[in-house]
Design a protein around this motif. Structure first.
Motif, PDB file in Angstrom:
ATOM      1  N   LEU A 134      33.974 -11.348  82.624  1.00 31.24           N
ATOM      2  CA  LEU A 134      32.995 -10.567  83.368  1.00 31.24           C
ATOM      3  C   LEU A 134      31.607 -10.759  82.775  1.00 31.24           C
ATOM      4  CD1 LEU A 134      35.064  -7.253  83.630  1.00 31.24           C
ATOM      5  CD2 LEU A 134      34.973  -9.134  85.285  1.00 31.24           C
ATOM      6  N   TYR A 135      30.707 -11.328  83.560  1.00 32.36           N
ATOM      7  CA  TYR A 135      29.318 -11.481  83.153  1.00 32.36           C
ATOM      8  C   TYR A 135      28.556 -10.195  83.491  1.00 32.36           C
ATOM      9  CZ  TYR A 135      29.730 -16.533  82.306  1.00 32.36           C
ATOM     10  OH  TYR A 135      30.070 -17.768  81.801  1.00 32.36           O
ATOM     11  N   VAL A 136      27.721  -9.760  82.566  1.00 37.07           N
ATOM     12  CA  VAL A 136      26.964  -8.530  82.767  1.00 37.07           C
ATOM     13  C   VAL A 136      26.049  -8.654  83.987  1.00 37.07           C
ATOM     14  CG1 VAL A 136      25.257  -6.970  81.736  1.00 37.07           C
ATOM     15  CG2 VAL A 136      27.103  -7.897  80.338  1.00 37.07           C
ATOM     16  N   ARG A 137      25.586  -9.868  84.290  1.00 34.64           N
ATOM     17  CA  ARG A 137      24.716 -10.051  85.461  1.00 34.64           C
ATOM     18  C   ARG A 137      25.429  -9.659  86.754  1.00 34.64           C
ATOM     19  NH1 ARG A 137      26.205 -15.776  84.449  1.00 34.64           N
ATOM     20  NH2 ARG A 137      27.658 -16.360  86.121  1.00 34.64           N
ATOM     21  N   ASP A 138      26.765  -9.789  86.767  1.00 38.50           N
ATOM     22  CA  ASP A 138      27.558  -9.429  87.946  1.00 38.50           C
ATOM     23  C   ASP A 138      28.070  -8.003  87.870  1.00 38.50           C
ATOM     24  OD1 ASP A 138      27.349 -12.094  88.893  1.00 38.50           O
ATOM     25  OD2 ASP A 138      29.046 -12.698  87.645  1.00 38.50           O
ATOM     26  N   ILE A 139      28.286  -7.513  86.655  1.00 37.06           N
ATOM     27  CA  ILE A 139      28.883  -6.186  86.433  1.00 37.06           C
ATOM     28  C   ILE A 139      27.928  -5.388  85.548  1.00 37.06           C
ATOM     29  CG2 ILE A 139      31.014  -4.972  85.850  1.00 37.06           C
ATOM     30  CD1 ILE A 139      31.518  -7.218  87.794  1.00 37.06           C
ATOM     31  N   PRO A 140      26.842  -4.871  86.108  1.00 40.93           N
ATOM     32  CA  PRO A 140      25.832  -4.207  85.267  1.00 40.93           C
ATOM     33  C   PRO A 140      26.291  -2.914  84.617  1.00 40.93           C
ATOM     34  CG  PRO A 140      25.283  -3.993  87.605  1.00 40.93           C
ATOM     35  CD  PRO A 140      26.421  -4.959  87.515  1.00 40.93           C
ATOM     36  N   LEU A 141      27.465  -2.399  84.993  1.00 42.75           N
ATOM     37  CA  LEU A 141      27.979  -1.195  84.334  1.00 42.75           C
ATOM     38  C   LEU A 141      28.435  -1.463  82.899  1.00 42.75           C
ATOM     39  CD1 LEU A 141      30.182   0.859  86.849  1.00 42.75           C
ATOM     40  CD2 LEU A 141      27.947   1.429  85.902  1.00 42.75           C
ATOM     41  N   LEU A 142      28.697  -2.708  82.582  1.00 44.16           N
ATOM     42  CA  LEU A 142      29.167  -3.040  81.245  1.00 44.16           C
ATOM     43  C   LEU A 142      28.098  -2.707  80.211  1.00 44.16           C
ATOM     44  CD1 LEU A 142      30.824  -6.501  82.003  1.00 44.16           C
ATOM     45  CD2 LEU A 142      32.009  -4.350  81.561  1.00 44.16           C
ATOM     46  N   ARG A 143      28.551  -2.256  79.041  1.00 42.29           N
ATOM     47  CA  ARG A 143      27.646  -1.902  77.944  1.00 42.29           C
ATOM     48  C   ARG A 143      27.922  -2.823  76.763  1.00 42.29           C
ATOM     49  NH1 ARG A 143      28.862   2.385  75.606  1.00 42.29           N
ATOM     50  NH2 ARG A 143      26.817   2.855  74.728  1.00 42.29           N
ATOM     51  N   PRO A 144      27.325  -4.019  76.763  1.00 41.85           N
ATOM     52  CA  PRO A 144      27.622  -4.986  75.701  1.00 41.85           C
ATOM     53  C   PRO A 144      26.898  -4.638  74.407  1.00 41.85           C
ATOM     54  CG  PRO A 144      25.964  -5.868  77.185  1.00 41.85           C
ATOM     55  CD  PRO A 144      26.409  -4.558  77.777  1.00 41.85           C
ATOM     56  N   PRO A 145      27.461  -5.073  73.297  1.00 40.46           N
ATOM     57  CA  PRO A 145      26.775  -4.886  72.013  1.00 40.46           C
ATOM     58  C   PRO A 145      25.726  -5.980  71.810  1.00 40.46           C
ATOM     59  CG  PRO A 145      28.884  -5.947  71.656  1.00 40.46           C
ATOM     60  CD  PRO A 145      28.797  -5.659  73.137  1.00 40.46           C
ATOM     61  N   GLY A 146      24.614  -5.633  71.208  1.00 40.61           N
ATOM     62  CA  GLY A 146      23.605  -6.616  70.845  1.00 40.61           C
ATOM     63  C   GLY A 146      23.145  -7.486  71.990  1.00 40.61           C
ATOM     64  N   ARG A 147      23.167  -8.806  71.777  1.00 40.45           N
ATOM     65  CA  ARG A 147      22.698  -9.760  72.785  1.00 40.45           C
ATOM     66  C   ARG A 147      23.828 -10.268  73.682  1.00 40.45           C
ATOM     67  NH1 ARG A 147      19.749 -14.313  69.461  1.00 40.45           N
ATOM     68  NH2 ARG A 147      19.482 -15.116  71.588  1.00 40.45           N
ATOM     69  N   ALA A 148      24.997  -9.707  73.552  1.00 40.07           N
ATOM     70  CA  ALA A 148      26.137 -10.172  74.357  1.00 40.07           C
ATOM     71  C   ALA A 148      25.881  -9.924  75.849  1.00 40.07           C
ATOM     72  CB  ALA A 148      27.410  -9.474  73.921  1.00 40.07           C
ATOM     73  N   ASP A 149      26.363 -10.841  76.663  1.00 36.60           N
ATOM     74  CA  ASP A 149      26.236 -10.684  78.113  1.00 36.60           C
ATOM     75  C   ASP A 149      27.508 -11.115  78.836  1.00 36.60           C
ATOM     76  OD1 ASP A 149      26.110 -13.415  77.726  1.00 36.60           O
ATOM     77  OD2 ASP A 149      24.241 -13.713  78.815  1.00 36.60           O
ATOM     78  N   LEU A 150      28.590 -11.212  78.076  1.00 33.76           N
ATOM     79  CA  LEU A 150      29.843 -11.699  78.642  1.00 33.76           C
ATOM     80  C   LEU A 150      31.013 -10.993  77.963  1.00 33.76           C
ATOM     81  CD1 LEU A 150      31.480 -13.753  80.336  1.00 33.76           C
ATOM     82  CD2 LEU A 150      31.181 -15.404  78.492  1.00 33.76           C
ATOM     83  N   SER A 174      27.668 -13.918  73.664  1.00 33.99           N
ATOM     84  CA  SER A 174      26.478 -14.348  74.384  1.00 33.99           C
ATOM     85  C   SER A 174      26.760 -15.712  74.992  1.00 33.99           C
ATOM     86  CB  SER A 174      25.278 -14.428  73.437  1.00 33.99           C
ATOM     87  OG  SER A 174      24.195 -15.082  74.058  1.00 33.99           O
ATOM     88  N   ALA A 175      26.681 -15.819  76.317  1.00 34.88           N
ATOM     89  CA  ALA A 175      27.006 -17.077  76.987  1.00 34.88           C
ATOM     90  C   ALA A 175      26.075 -18.196  76.534  1.00 34.88           C
ATOM     91  CB  ALA A 175      26.921 -16.895  78.501  1.00 34.88           C
ATOM     92  N   ALA A 176      24.816 -17.883  76.264  1.00 34.44           N
ATOM     93  CA  ALA A 176      23.846 -18.915  75.882  1.00 34.44           C
ATOM     94  C   ALA A 176      24.173 -19.544  74.534  1.00 34.44           C
ATOM     95  CB  ALA A 176      22.442 -18.323  75.853  1.00 34.44           C
ATOM     96  N   GLU A 177      24.955 -18.879  73.724  1.00 33.97           N
ATOM     97  CA  GLU A 177      25.280 -19.392  72.396  1.00 33.97           C
ATOM     98  C   GLU A 177      26.505 -20.305  72.389  1.00 33.97           C
ATOM     99  OE1 GLU A 177      25.644 -16.007  69.862  1.00 33.97           O
ATOM    100  OE2 GLU A 177      23.516 -15.455  70.033  1.00 33.97           O
ATOM    101  N   VAL A 178      27.155 -20.477  73.543  1.00 36.91           N
ATOM    102  CA  VAL A 178      28.323 -21.355  73.631  1.00 36.91           C
ATOM    103  C   VAL A 178      27.845 -22.744  74.037  1.00 36.91           C
ATOM    104  CG1 VAL A 178      30.588 -21.735  74.673  1.00 36.91           C
ATOM    105  CG2 VAL A 178      29.763 -19.398  74.303  1.00 36.91           C
TER     106      VAL A 178
END
Length: 354
Positions: A134-150, A174-178
């Motif tokens: 689940l990407y946060v851009r699609d599921i904005p209810l998610l509360r990720p830690p730090g810079r995570a977005d996935l 963080s998707a950008a870090e992969v």
């Protein structure tokens, strides 16, 4: 997202009829998984994960319950494709060359297992299967830690005592870090049940508003939603058949939505409410993800999206229900609820069958 699903408006405006419940409204996002071919860069159920090539793939150390119904995940997926193909083309071959090859491989594995040559797969660490990405851009209810977005969720394809359910694992990243993606993740030798092998599905996230199941209401509010005179006085268009049990209509059509979802209220019914508390800070945990055996059933068909109404009313062979697009089945066609700490998403999660 490549497609859309639209939940019909609720037949009753809950806060208008029951202003006492207005403060209990919670946002939820229905995921609406439907079979497809998701990529690692898309939110999905059962699809491939954006997993770093230099990070070990999660394995479950057990101990595992062995019920003896095991099949390789590849065979489970092949059999689903074969049934779907024959549904579309009843005159087609019983097995294609590809399907026959998978069956032969499965038969060879079964022979090895019966000969007791290899160690039983449940006796050693078992590679976990992707459940959701689940990407946060699609599921904005998610509360990720730090810079995570996935958010990535996996489970073990074997039952675990004492509650006889798959063990789950949750990863934020963080998707950008992969930079380099693991191309061929390991799979378990076999899965305990076909329902523990999620079918790859694309998602059509949709925001809805939910209210607590009547089991989550205190005595006073339970009495309110069970008072037929309140429904009548408000002019609510509810069938008189519910006059003796109006709370049943509230639960099935107004409270919590069925199917896979993020957030919202728990889908109690099979079990009574069971509060979960964080093992680190003792905060009361909140629902993260509902893993559903079915998107709807005979009691909750009022939640069927407009786009699925025709399919829901059509005839279909066993195993191809439009209400079970993921192929997942937990418990006795129940739900698995994942809970997280509201104080810190990095605290350990927990899960329940309900």
């Amino acid at each position: 997202m490549a497609f859309v699903r639209t939940t019909p408006p609720r037949p009753v405006d809950v806060p208008a009829v029951f202003p006492e419940l207005a403060s209990l409204a919670r946002p939820a996002i229905r995921l609406h998984p439907r079979p497809g071919e998701p990529s690692v860069k898309e939110s999905s159920v059962g699809g491939p994960l954006l997993w770093p090539a230099d990070e070990p793939w999660p394995h479950c150390e057990g101990p595992h319950v062995d019920a003896g119904f095991r099949r390789p995940p590849a065979e489970v997926r092949m059999e689903r494709r074969r049934r779907a193909r024959l549904h579309r083309d009843p005159e087609g071959p019983a097995c294609t060359p590809e399907e026959a090859a998978v069956k032969e491989q499965a038969a060879a594995r079964l022979g090895e297992r019966l000969d007791a040559a290899p160690p039983r797969p449940a006796d050693s660490p078992v590679p976990m299967l992707p459940v959701a990405q689940l990407y946060v851009r699609d599921i904005p209810l998610l509360r990720p830690p730090g810079r995570a977005d996935l958010l990535q969720i996996l489970w073990c394809a074997y039952d675990h005592e004492p509650n006889y359910k798959p063990a789950t694992a949750l990863f934020w990243r963080s998707a950008a870090e992969v930079d380099h993606i693991l191309e061929a993740p390991p799979e378990p030798y076999e899965a305990e049940y076909d329902g523990y092998v999620p079918q790859p599905c694309l998602l059509a996230p949709e925001a809805v508003t939910e209210y607590p199941n009547s089991l989550d209401l205190g005595p006073e509010l339970s009495q309110v939603v069970g008072d037929w005179s309140r429904w009548q006085a408000a002019g609510a268009a509810v069938d008189d058949a519910y006059a003796e049990y109006p709370a049943e209509f509230y639960d099935s059509d107004l409270a919590d939505s069925p199917g896979w979802k993020v957030g919202g209220w728990p889908p109690w019914g099979r079990t009574d409410p069971h509060p979960c508390y964080c093992s680190v800070c003792e905060a009361r945990m909140v629902p993260l993800l509902t893993i559903a055996s079915f998107e709807w059933d005979g009691e909750t068909d009022g939640w069927v999206p407009y786009e699925d109404r025709a399919a829901a009313a059509s005839d279909y062979p066993a195993g191809l229900s439009p209400a079970q697009p993921t192929g997942v089945e937990v418990g006795s066609t129940d739900n698995m609820q994942l809970y997280v700490c509201p104080e810190s998403p990095e605290h350990p999660h927990t899960d329940l069958i309900q």
